[in-house]
Scaffold this active site. Structure first.
Site, short mmCIF file in Angstrom:
data_model
loop_
_atom_site.label_atom_id
_atom_site.label_comp_id
_atom_site.label_asym_id
_atom_site.label_seq_id
_atom_site.Cartn_x
_atom_site.Cartn_y
_atom_site.Cartn_z
N ASP A 47 -12.33 7.00 6.36
CA ASP A 47 -11.50 5.80 6.55
C ASP A 47 -10.87 5.85 7.94
O ASP A 47 -9.66 5.99 8.09
CB ASP A 47 -10.42 5.78 5.45
CG ASP A 47 -9.51 4.58 5.56
OD1 ASP A 47 -9.95 3.54 6.08
OD2 ASP A 47 -8.34 4.69 5.11
N GLU A 103 -3.03 -2.92 -2.54
CA GLU A 103 -4.21 -2.33 -1.88
C GLU A 103 -4.55 -0.97 -2.50
O GLU A 103 -3.69 -0.11 -2.64
CB GLU A 103 -3.91 -2.16 -0.38
CG GLU A 103 -5.05 -1.53 0.41
CD GLU A 103 -4.73 -1.45 1.92
OE1 GLU A 103 -3.56 -1.67 2.31
OE2 GLU A 103 -5.66 -1.16 2.68
N ASP A 137 -9.72 -2.93 1.00
CA ASP A 137 -9.91 -2.50 2.40
C ASP A 137 -11.27 -1.83 2.43
O ASP A 137 -11.52 -0.90 1.65
CB ASP A 137 -8.77 -1.53 2.75
CG ASP A 137 -8.87 -0.94 4.15
OD1 ASP A 137 -9.97 -0.47 4.51
OD2 ASP A 137 -7.85 -0.91 4.87
N ASP A 146 -10.71 3.66 10.46
CA ASP A 146 -10.11 2.46 11.06
C ASP A 146 -10.59 2.19 12.47
O ASP A 146 -9.80 1.93 13.37
CB ASP A 146 -8.58 2.52 10.97
CG ASP A 146 -8.09 2.32 9.55
OD1 ASP A 146 -8.30 1.23 9.01
OD2 ASP A 146 -7.53 3.27 8.95
N HIS A 198 -11.82 1.96 2.15
CA HIS A 198 -11.18 2.68 1.05
C HIS A 198 -12.07 2.97 -0.15
O HIS A 198 -11.60 3.04 -1.28
CB HIS A 198 -9.94 1.92 0.59
CG HIS A 198 -8.84 1.96 1.60
ND1 HIS A 198 -7.57 1.50 1.35
CD2 HIS A 198 -8.81 2.42 2.88
CE1 HIS A 198 -6.82 1.66 2.42
NE2 HIS A 198 -7.55 2.22 3.36
N HIS A 220 -8.74 -6.26 3.72
CA HIS A 220 -8.51 -5.62 5.02
C HIS A 220 -9.88 -5.31 5.57
O HIS A 220 -10.60 -4.48 5.03
CB HIS A 220 -7.73 -4.30 4.86
CG HIS A 220 -6.25 -4.49 4.88
ND1 HIS A 220 -5.36 -3.45 4.75
CD2 HIS A 220 -5.50 -5.62 5.05
CE1 HIS A 220 -4.14 -3.93 4.82
NE2 HIS A 220 -4.19 -5.23 5.00
N LYS A 225 -6.94 2.68 -2.68
CA LYS A 225 -7.50 3.63 -1.73
C LYS A 225 -8.08 4.82 -2.49
O LYS A 225 -7.53 5.23 -3.51
CB LYS A 225 -6.39 4.08 -0.78
CG LYS A 225 -6.87 4.97 0.34
CD LYS A 225 -5.88 4.94 1.49
CE LYS A 225 -6.27 5.97 2.53
NZ LYS A 225 -5.51 5.84 3.76
N TRP A 237 0.87 -1.18 0.00
CA TRP A 237 0.00 0.00 0.00
C TRP A 237 0.90 1.23 0.00
O TRP A 237 1.84 1.32 0.78
CB TRP A 237 -0.92 0.05 1.23
CG TRP A 237 -1.59 1.39 1.32
CD1 TRP A 237 -2.55 1.87 0.47
CD2 TRP A 237 -1.30 2.45 2.24
NE1 TRP A 237 -2.87 3.16 0.82
CE2 TRP A 237 -2.13 3.54 1.89
CE3 TRP A 237 -0.42 2.58 3.32
CZ2 TRP A 237 -2.10 4.75 2.59
CZ3 TRP A 237 -0.39 3.78 4.02
CH2 TRP A 237 -1.24 4.85 3.65
N ASP A 295 -7.59 -4.64 9.75
CA ASP A 295 -6.81 -3.39 9.66
C ASP A 295 -7.57 -2.27 10.36
O ASP A 295 -8.35 -1.56 9.73
CB ASP A 295 -6.54 -3.04 8.19
CG ASP A 295 -5.69 -1.78 8.06
OD1 ASP A 295 -5.08 -1.36 9.08
OD2 ASP A 295 -5.63 -1.21 6.96
#
Ligand code: RNT
Ligand code: ZN
Length: 418
Positions: free
Chosen positions: A293, A225, A258, A295, A261, A285, A227, A184, A325
């Site tokens: 985003d 990955e 992810d 997390d 993302h 993820h 995004k 990433w 993640d």
């Protein structure tokens, strides 16, 4: 015994709709989820002292952040004791462990700098996954790494990722299990770029160069990955979804999605089936984006369950590499890890306890009222009784009992950390 009696009753209820709870638990026991080491220390790592950069942020300052490899390993061990099954540990290159005299920069790292992690994994039967760390470093210039117009910057990071492939191969050899190595990059622009093509072209060429080194593709599963934006990188990311899917598809590597993302109403659960039709293997993820985003810790929520359903009902358990993640620094980090990991497993169990074939048949017969009816009724089936029984069988705490241990650990270990 209480758990057993509840389970026996639950088993009967599921049998009536054609679901075999024993088989579900057997399958769940074998699913290895990749536990991300970076929840334990707010994505700081051990190879540098600077702040977290790259458009990602851990917010909060709850006491007890792991500051050394010993502390992080101790915390991971504790988390693992509360999670059923045996899993994989996901490391980032910035978690290299150096003796003072042998510090090297990221373009020079070698397997030996991860030796204690390999020992840790082997002793516990864990697999290992890996990530080059292309953030929180002075060679990230103007938020660019592999797509930088500066050849020196690109070369530094190309050498870093190549070094990571060699380390990943070593991990796979040592653990006897393939290592997913996820790339990433934070590269992007805060405001409207003048040229969208050139950075992507340079990224593509950097990746070509990285993948040109010899390595065993059955041992190292390189993933890429995508995004859509980052903090300070709102207008443009080089590694967009289209870029990564096309690159992965043309170059025989895995795409990694992810679920933080994408645009807010876009869901990864709806993308998995399409990806499975065109890729042998894909990587995920699993995270929880709250308005951005962010997390947040993974919950047992609709989207996590829907992602799990897509993996289970498409017979893709071996084809989808599941990694977590998230990084929440505002609550007890051990609890964050444990909640997220247990929730991913709960979501998978929920999917395994769903009469998937029956529902698919109803859909094909156009009986859509029944599809809705049954999907809704299933939500109040005695799922918890099966989960508790599964935990007991795997000798980990049932229900909320694990939290008492976390509180003790917080008082005796975490609060003593400076
Ligand atoms: C960032 C990506 C990336 C990182 C980790 C630490 O937005 O999701 O996967 O979170 O590599
Ligand atoms: Zn991610």
């Amino acid at each position: 015994m209480k758990t057993q009696a509840y389970y026996d009753w639950a088993k009967e209820q599921y049998e009536k709709i054609g679901v075999d709870t024993e088989q579900a638990m057997k399958t769940l026991e074998k699913i290895r989820i990749s536990l991300h080491c970076w929840q334990g220390d707010d994505v700081v790592g051990f190879d540098q002292k600077g702040p977290l950069t790259g458009g990602i942020q851990a917010t909060g300052n709850y006491p007890g952040r792991a500051r050394t490899p010993e502390e992080l390993m101790k915390d991971i061990d504790f988390v693992l004791s509360m999670i059923p099954g045996t899993h994989k540990l996901n490391l980032h290159a910035c978690y290299a462990i150096f003796n003072d005299e042998e510090y090297v920069d990221r373009d020079q790292i070698e397997p030996k700098h991860f030796e204690p992690w390999v020992q840790f994994a082997k002793e516990r039967g864990l697999g290992l996954d890996f990530n080059p760390t292309l953030f929180s470093h002075p060679m990230v210039k103007d938020n660019l790494t592999l797509s930088s117009p500066d050849k020196e910057v690109r070369d530094f990071w190309i050498h870093h990722v190549q070094a990571c492939i060699r380390i990943s191969e070593y991990f796979a050899e040592q653990t006897g299990e393939p290592c997913v190595m996820n790339i990433w990059i934070p590269d992007g622009y805060k405001d409207i770029p003048a040229d969208r093509l050139a950075p992507r072209k340079r990224f593509k060429e950097s990746l070509d160069q990285i993948l040109s080194i010899p390595y065993d593709r059955s041992k190292v599963l390189v993933s890429l990955e995508s995004k859509v934006f980052g903090i300070g990188l709102e207008s443009y990311t080089v590694g967009s979804s289209e870029f990564t899917i096309n690159y992965a598809s043309k170059n025989g590597i895995l795409p990694l999605m992810d679920n933080g993302h994408y645009h807010p109403t876009e869901v990864v659960s709806d993308k998995i089936s399409s990806m499975l039709l065109f890729f042998d293997q894909i990587a995920l993820h699993v995270t929880r984006p709250v308005r951005w985003d962010s997390d947040h810790v993974v919950l047992f929520d609709d989207e996590t369950r829907e992602i799990a359903k897509e993996i289970v009902r498409n017979d893709a358990i071996d084809r989808v590499k599941i990694g977590l993640d998230f990084f929440d620094a505002s609550i007890n980090r051990i609890a964050a890890w444990t909640i997220g990991m247990r929730n991913m497993q709960k979501a998978l169990l929920y999917a395994l306890l769903t009469p998937n074939q029956k529902l698919a048949n109803l859909q094909d017969e156009g009986r859509l009222t029944e599809v809705m009816m049954l999907q809704e009724e299933l939500k109040t089936y005695p799922f918890g009784a099966v989960w508790d029984y599964f935990c007991e069988k795997n000798q980990v705490p049932c229900g909320e009992t694990w939290y008492e241990q976390v509180k003790t650990y917080e008082n005796t270990v975490l609060r003593k950390r400076g």
